[in-house]
Design a protein around this motif. Structure first.
Motif, PDB file in Angstrom:
ATOM      1  N   GLU A  78       6.475  -0.620   7.537  1.00  0.00           N
ATOM      2  CA  GLU A  78       6.163   0.722   7.027  1.00  0.00           C
ATOM      3  C   GLU A  78       7.455   1.502   6.864  1.00  0.00           C
ATOM      4  O   GLU A  78       8.389   1.373   7.655  1.00  0.00           O
ATOM      5  CB  GLU A  78       5.226   1.453   7.987  1.00  0.00           C
ATOM      6  CG  GLU A  78       4.710   2.766   7.426  1.00  0.00           C
ATOM      7  CD  GLU A  78       3.622   3.388   8.303  1.00  0.00           C
ATOM      8  OE1 GLU A  78       3.310   4.574   8.108  1.00  0.00           O
ATOM      9  OE2 GLU A  78       3.090   2.668   9.180  1.00  0.00           O
ATOM     10  N   ASN A  79       7.499   2.329   5.804  1.00  0.00           N
ATOM     11  CA  ASN A  79       8.700   3.112   5.526  1.00  0.00           C
ATOM     12  C   ASN A  79       8.333   4.330   4.688  1.00  0.00           C
ATOM     13  O   ASN A  79       7.340   4.308   3.940  1.00  0.00           O
ATOM     14  CB  ASN A  79       9.741   2.261   4.776  1.00  0.00           C
ATOM     15  CG  ASN A  79      11.126   2.879   4.804  1.00  0.00           C
ATOM     16  OD1 ASN A  79      11.357   3.853   5.512  1.00  0.00           O
ATOM     17  ND2 ASN A  79      12.038   2.306   4.047  1.00  0.00           N
ATOM     18  N   ASP A  80       9.113   5.380   4.817  1.00  0.00           N
ATOM     19  CA  ASP A  80       8.977   6.584   3.987  1.00  0.00           C
ATOM     20  C   ASP A  80      10.109   6.614   2.985  1.00  0.00           C
ATOM     21  O   ASP A  80      11.284   6.513   3.363  1.00  0.00           O
ATOM     22  CB  ASP A  80       9.010   7.856   4.829  1.00  0.00           C
ATOM     23  CG  ASP A  80       7.755   8.024   5.675  1.00  0.00           C
ATOM     24  OD1 ASP A  80       6.822   7.236   5.457  1.00  0.00           O
ATOM     25  OD2 ASP A  80       7.723   8.908   6.537  1.00  0.00           O
ATOM     26  N   SER A 115       0.837  -1.206   0.000  1.00  0.00           N
ATOM     27  CA  SER A 115       0.000   0.000   0.000  1.00  0.00           C
ATOM     28  C   SER A 115       0.869   1.252   0.000  1.00  0.00           C
ATOM     29  O   SER A 115       1.995   1.252   0.510  1.00  0.00           O
ATOM     30  CB  SER A 115      -0.917   0.020   1.231  1.00  0.00           C
ATOM     31  OG  SER A 115      -1.682  -1.162   1.313  1.00  0.00           O
ATOM     32  N   TYR A 116       0.297   2.328  -0.542  1.00  0.00           N
ATOM     33  CA  TYR A 116       0.971   3.625  -0.621  1.00  0.00           C
ATOM     34  C   TYR A 116       0.014   4.642  -0.031  1.00  0.00           C
ATOM     35  O   TYR A 116      -1.019   4.972  -0.630  1.00  0.00           O
ATOM     36  CB  TYR A 116       1.364   3.914  -2.071  1.00  0.00           C
ATOM     37  CG  TYR A 116       2.086   2.712  -2.643  1.00  0.00           C
ATOM     38  CD1 TYR A 116       3.437   2.493  -2.388  1.00  0.00           C
ATOM     39  CD2 TYR A 116       1.392   1.721  -3.353  1.00  0.00           C
ATOM     40  CE1 TYR A 116       4.081   1.347  -2.842  1.00  0.00           C
ATOM     41  CE2 TYR A 116       2.026   0.582  -3.806  1.00  0.00           C
ATOM     42  CZ  TYR A 116       3.362   0.396  -3.543  1.00  0.00           C
ATOM     43  OH  TYR A 116       3.990  -0.742  -3.981  1.00  0.00           O
ATOM     44  N   LEU A 117       0.328   5.126   1.184  1.00  0.00           N
ATOM     45  CA  LEU A 117      -0.630   5.791   2.050  1.00  0.00           C
ATOM     46  C   LEU A 117      -0.908   7.226   1.635  1.00  0.00           C
ATOM     47  O   LEU A 117      -0.199   7.820   0.803  1.00  0.00           O
ATOM     48  CB  LEU A 117      -0.122   5.745   3.492  1.00  0.00           C
ATOM     49  CG  LEU A 117       0.203   4.329   4.032  1.00  0.00           C
ATOM     50  CD1 LEU A 117       0.668   4.403   5.463  1.00  0.00           C
ATOM     51  CD2 LEU A 117      -1.010   3.418   3.905  1.00  0.00           C
ATOM     52  N   ASP A 118      -1.937   7.791   2.293  1.00  0.00           N
ATOM     53  CA  ASP A 118      -2.327   9.203   2.147  1.00  0.00           C
ATOM     54  C   ASP A 118      -2.669   9.574   0.716  1.00  0.00           C
ATOM     55  O   ASP A 118      -2.474  10.730   0.300  1.00  0.00           O
ATOM     56  CB  ASP A 118      -1.204  10.127   2.672  1.00  0.00           C
ATOM     57  CG  ASP A 118      -0.908   9.880   4.149  1.00  0.00           C
ATOM     58  OD1 ASP A 118      -1.823   9.392   4.850  1.00  0.00           O
ATOM     59  OD2 ASP A 118       0.206  10.178   4.582  1.00  0.00           O
ATOM     60  N   ASP A 119      -3.132   8.630  -0.068  1.00  0.00           N
ATOM     61  CA  ASP A 119      -3.540   8.903  -1.452  1.00  0.00           C
ATOM     62  C   ASP A 119      -2.433   9.596  -2.245  1.00  0.00           C
ATOM     63  O   ASP A 119      -2.683  10.469  -3.077  1.00  0.00           O
ATOM     64  CB  ASP A 119      -4.804   9.764  -1.481  1.00  0.00           C
ATOM     65  CG  ASP A 119      -5.994   9.046  -0.862  1.00  0.00           C
ATOM     66  OD1 ASP A 119      -6.068   7.817  -1.035  1.00  0.00           O
ATOM     67  OD2 ASP A 119      -6.818   9.704  -0.213  1.00  0.00           O
ATOM     68  N   GLN A 120      -1.178   9.199  -1.987  1.00  0.00           N
ATOM     69  CA  GLN A 120      -0.054   9.826  -2.684  1.00  0.00           C
ATOM     70  C   GLN A 120       0.156   9.252  -4.080  1.00  0.00           C
ATOM     71  O   GLN A 120       0.800   9.887  -4.910  1.00  0.00           O
ATOM     72  CB  GLN A 120       1.240   9.637  -1.868  1.00  0.00           C
ATOM     73  CG  GLN A 120       1.231  10.307  -0.517  1.00  0.00           C
ATOM     74  CD  GLN A 120       2.470   9.953   0.284  1.00  0.00           C
ATOM     75  OE1 GLN A 120       2.967   8.828   0.217  1.00  0.00           O
ATOM     76  NE2 GLN A 120       2.977  10.913   1.028  1.00  0.00           N
ATOM     77  N   VAL A 147       5.143   3.923   2.305  1.00  0.00           N
ATOM     78  CA  VAL A 147       4.943   2.553   1.838  1.00  0.00           C
ATOM     79  C   VAL A 147       4.600   1.657   3.025  1.00  0.00           C
ATOM     80  O   VAL A 147       5.281   1.696   4.056  1.00  0.00           O
ATOM     81  CB  VAL A 147       6.204   2.018   1.124  1.00  0.00           C
ATOM     82  CG1 VAL A 147       5.967   0.605   0.610  1.00  0.00           C
ATOM     83  CG2 VAL A 147       6.598   2.943  -0.011  1.00  0.00           C
ATOM     84  N   LEU A 148       3.532   0.875   2.890  1.00  0.00           N
ATOM     85  CA  LEU A 148       3.124  -0.059   3.933  1.00  0.00           C
ATOM     86  C   LEU A 148       3.000  -1.453   3.325  1.00  0.00           C
ATOM     87  O   LEU A 148       2.373  -1.634   2.281  1.00  0.00           O
ATOM     88  CB  LEU A 148       1.782   0.354   4.538  1.00  0.00           C
ATOM     89  CG  LEU A 148       1.165  -0.631   5.546  1.00  0.00           C
ATOM     90  CD1 LEU A 148       2.025  -0.740   6.799  1.00  0.00           C
ATOM     91  CD2 LEU A 148      -0.256  -0.207   5.906  1.00  0.00           C
TER      92      LEU A 148
END
Length: 908
Positions: free
Chosen positions: A550-552, A498-503, A536-537
């Motif tokens: 999870e990572n940025d 998954s790729y969070l916050d609708d990025q 990234v999750l």
């Protein structure tokens, strides 16, 4: 029949003899032959001239150069195959160009050049391409074109044949792209070497760059020998890069085969990937996520082997299946559970109602059961699938069985035919399997060409698996074992990336049922503008519990440049590979979704999306075709009412077929159209010519017509030359400027804008006050009307094309890029052809000197070789003199004289 021959109406001779005689008469060796009796024909066959001719027919045209070049950036491989052929014979003869493509690859460029003529292939929608082909085929003035298809295992065969006149040279240039798949802990790059004869200049050059590092690299023996890595292979390797070159001499080629190489060059490698969350790369608004964690414990599995034992399996098939099953059973881990189902018109289960643990005793009993298998009867696919479902999902287990057992349910289903008894409707079989199998993954193996591979692919797509062909060869047992090895060690299940916050948006498939040891999961998509960190999750189930990572990922602003790489500049051409990888992946997923859909409206929507992406990125896919168009001859020599028609041939590749096109290049030995010879007391650049024995790169053909275009150019210090066709005069003038000035050369609000950047040069002795300048950079902005404009920047070292990513073409290499209808083609150290649209074409010359004096500086020259498509509102230093702006050339000449007069008066 008859005993006479008239024209090509032959009645009493074999087809081969007809073809020979027809060709014989067409060569001019016997042009007087129009009507011959059988007796005269016999005398002709025994004549020394005919014997000499038939000897020539047996000779091959000489392949002077054969180059295979591959650049791999983060698994994405772009391969170019180039071949140059010379007709050394006194007759016209056919030259064939054949390339073996991986079945997963998309062709992205194909060009033929011959004696200055250029055949640039275009990617068209399939129906449009077929219409072009049929139109050309119906035209009786053209040679009949032939199209046929073939398939060989995991490859597509691309083939095109061209008739080459005596003394002429023809060059072929093919580019294809693919994503290398990780299987059994390695990536494998296979490159075909099939020049068809011994070649003096044969080179294979591979450059690999992996950002996370290369853990190992191995060059395998040629796939025709049992030796070590082929002789003359040179490997250079650093932590992130590898370079492999193979340059066999004639003797080394002859030691493999006296008929030239017919082999596969294979490189295997793997990457370092220490981060469990994987490797995420973001360039130019696109991202790719490679997920392949190492070091995880293997999860036990419930595996059901479902084997077709119908009568069609009699012989080698059942023998090879038994051999493979014996090996596979021996490889089961003790924590695994398994069972075996055989089926024909009846279904037989080895252990009723359950899977058993893979103990030594159970494995031995299973092997004995396999030995007793006999092939007979019909094929009941539906009953076999339902029996397998009862073993992986017994009625008493309920939904909690998977959680409590911690075993991954797998069904490996092998068949060699179609459903012939019981339920035979594909839709019903699909529906029944979907309801019964639940969370189990089904892997379909189609044994031989008679198997219903389409049904197996749809079954696998709907039931969390994949389908694979098993070919009826001596190694079929090994194929079965290799496939089992790929799924033998599950590490994770129910993986969600998954790729969070609708990025992110336009993301490809990100939910996967299983991750197996030695494989890799790939997700690609687009990143919203302004995002600096991509969140990234990863969530999945391992052998014991649910896991989350999870990572940025910081988004670099370098936009995919390779300045920091240790690799050579050979990789610059695909530095912005991620956006093409996104298109490649998206097209494949759209086609799979179409395959699995039964709704006509949905199928059409998916086809349209795949077609639009294929056309945008110039990919030859199952929904597009490659169209080879023969350019018109110079119409100036023809009657205006009888223009020469265009020849078109389509080349289509699909997942299971390959198209081969045979086209005529008659007339290619004639002098091609070219920019006018610009006669000037200080300027006569002409067109660059390649050395006679070097491989000619692709060039965009120059358009000529009966209405000759007014060709304009700027070159040298900087001298402008305008040809006024109606006045039969050349208008020459010089624009004085200073270093770093930017001149507006051409501006067409409907098409493009061209600017030139000046650099200073030393003054001549005695005229130090006279400024000298040259162009060292040109920029061309093309208005495409699509998602964005195309910007082309030309310097003395490279050509950079921006728009839908960034591509760099070094001028010391030949190459071609097409974006949104704009084609840029670079020649070695010589020229760059730019075609913006029909009737709008430019040529840029790169002027370099081997031993320059202090006055000679490397510089650029700019030519408008075709300006017919420019609008009437075109402006700029050159724009005012294009054909669209010079309906009255006397007005232009008056304007020029008046401009010069004012300049003189101002000076005084």
């Amino acid at each position: 029949g008859t005993d006479t021959l008239q024209g090509t109406a032959l009645c009493c001779f074999t087809v081969d003899l007809i073809d020979v005689l027809y060709f014989y008469s067409k060569t001019g060796l016997c042009s007087y032959v129009t009507r011959i009796s059988c007796k005269s024909f016999s005398l002709l066959l025994s004549s020394p001239t005919f014997k000499l001719f038939t000897y020539f027919l047996c000779l091959q045209l000489k392949v002077t150069d054969y180059l295979v070049k591959c650049s791999v950036v983060s698994r994405y491989a772009v391969t170019t195959v180039q071949s140059s052929v010379w007709n050394q014979l006194p007759i016209t003869k056919e030259a064939a160009f054949e390339v073996d493509l991986p079945s997963s690859a998309f062709i992205s460029n194909f060009t033929i050049t011959s004696s200055g003529k250029v055949y640039v292939a275009q990617v068209k929608e399939r129906a449009a391409a077929r219409k072009m082909y049929d139109t050309a085929k119906k035209n009786t003035t053209l040679q009949m074109l032939h199209l046929w298809f073939c398939r060989e295992r995991e490859i597509e065969k691309f083939r095109v044949a061209v008739s080459v006149p005596s003394g002429a040279r023809v060059s072929f240039f093919l580019t294809y792209e693919e994503l290398l798949q990780r299987r059994l802990g390695r990536y494998e790059l296979t490159l075909g070497l099939r020049p068809g004869q011994l070649v003096q200049n044969l080179t294979l050059d591979v450059c690999i760059r992996e950002r996370t590092g290369i853990s190992f690299l191995k060059v395998l023996p040629l796939r025709t020998t049992n030796a070590d890595a082929p002789a003359s292979t040179h490997v250079e390797q650093s932590p992130e890069c590898a370079r492999v070159r193979y340059t066999p001499t004639l003797n080394q080629q002859k030691s493999i085969s006296s008929n030239g190489l017919n082999a596969d060059f294979i490189i295997q490698y793997d990457v370092d990937l220490k981060d469990l969350i994987g490797d995420v790369q973001v360039y130019d608004g696109y991202f790719v996520h490679y997920f392949a964690p190492r070091g995880l414990p293997v999860v036990p599995k419930d595996v059901i082997f479902v084997i077709d034992v119908s009568s069609s399996m009699i012989g080698n098939k059942i023998k090879q299946t038994k051999q493979a099953m014996s090996t596979i059973l021996g490889d089961l881990r003790e924590g695994d559970h398994f069972n075996i189902i055989t089926f024909s018109d009846k279904v037989h289960t080895w252990k009723k109602g359950k899977t058993v643990r893979a103990t030594r005793q159970n494995v031995w009993e299973a092997k004995e059961f396999v030995k007793r298998i006999i092939a007979e009867g019909w094929t009941n696919i539906n009953a076999a699938l339902l029996s397998a479902a009862q073993l992986v999902n017994p009625p008493s287990s309920g939904p909690s069985r998977r959680t409590s057992s911690h075993r991954v349910p797998l069904v490996i289903f092998l068949t060699d035919g179609e459903a012939t008894i019981g339920v035979t409707s594909s839709e019903t079989i699909l529906s029944n399997a979907k309801k019964a199998l639940g969370s189990a993954s089904l892997f379909g193996l189609a044994f031989g060409d008679d198997a219903d591979f389409l049904l197996l692919k749809r079954l696998a797509l709907e039931n969390r698996g994949v389908a694979r062909m098993v070919y009826e060869d001596a190694d079929a047992a090994l194929q079965l074992k290799d496939f089992y090895d790929e799924v033998a060690s599950p590490l994770l299940s129910d993986i969600q990336l998954s790729y969070l916050d609708d990025q992110a948006f336009d993301v490809t498939r990100s939910l996967f049922p299983n991750y197996f040891q030695g494989s890799e999961l790939v997700v690609t998509g687009r990143v919203k503008t302004g995002v600096k960190d991509l969140k990234v999750l990863v969530s999945a189930i391992d052998s014991k519990q649910q896991m989350k990572l999870e990572n940025d990922v910081f988004i670099s602003q370098e936009n995919g440049t390779t300045d920091s790489l240790e690799c050579s500049g050979d990789l610059e051409g695909i530095s912005s590979f991620v956006h093409r990888l996104w298109a490649y992946f998206t097209i494949k997923e759209l086609l799979l979704a179409k395959l699995n859909s039964t709704d006509p409206a949905t199928q059409k929507l998916l086809t349209d999306k795949a077609t639009n992406l294929s056309l945008k990125y110039n990919f030859v896919t199952p929904v597009t075709s490659l169209v080879v168009v023969k350019p018109d001859e110079d119409e100036a020599t023809q009657s205006p009412t009888t223009p020469e028609p265009t020849t078109a041939a389509t080349i289509t590749t699909t997942a299971t077929t390959t198209a081969t096109t045979k086209m005529s290049a008659a007339g290619v030995a004639k002098k091609s159209g070219s920019p006018p010879n610009l006669k000037h007391k200080k300027l006569n650049p002409g067109l660059p010519k390649s050395p006679p024995n070097t491989l000619k790169p692709p060039k965009t053909s120059v358009v000529t017509s009966s209405k000759k275009a007014a060709t304009t150019s700027i070159d040298g210090d900087p001298h402008f030359v305008v040809q006024l066709a109606k006045l039969h005069q050349n208008l020459c003038f010089t624009v004085d400027g200073r270093a770093n000035d930017v001149l507006r050369l051409l501006e067409d609000p409907e098409r493009s804008m061209q600017n030139g950047h000046l650099m200073g040069a030393p003054s001549k002795d005695g005229v130090e006050d006279r400024l000298r300048n040259y162009f060292d950079q040109l920029t061309i902005s093309a208005v495409t009307g699509n998602s964005g404009d195309i910007m082309i920047t030309l310097t003395l070292d490279a050509v950079v094309l921006e728009g839908e990513g960034r591509d760099t073409l070094p001028i010391n290499q030949q190459g071609s890029v097409t974006r949104q209808g704009v084609t840029v083609t670079v020649d070695n150290h010589q020229s760059c052809w730019i075609e913006l649209a029909e009737g709008v074409q430019f040529l840029v010359l790169f002027h370099h000197y081997k031993h320059p004096s202090y006055l000679q500086l490397a510089h650029l020259g700019f030519y408008i070789t075709d300006g017919r498509g420019l609008s009437d509102s075109t402006q700029g230093l050159l724009g005012a003199y294009t054909e669209a702006s010079t309906e009255n050339e006397y007005v232009v000449l008056f304007w020029y004289i008046w401009h010069k007069t004012l300049k003189i008066l101002n000076c005084r």
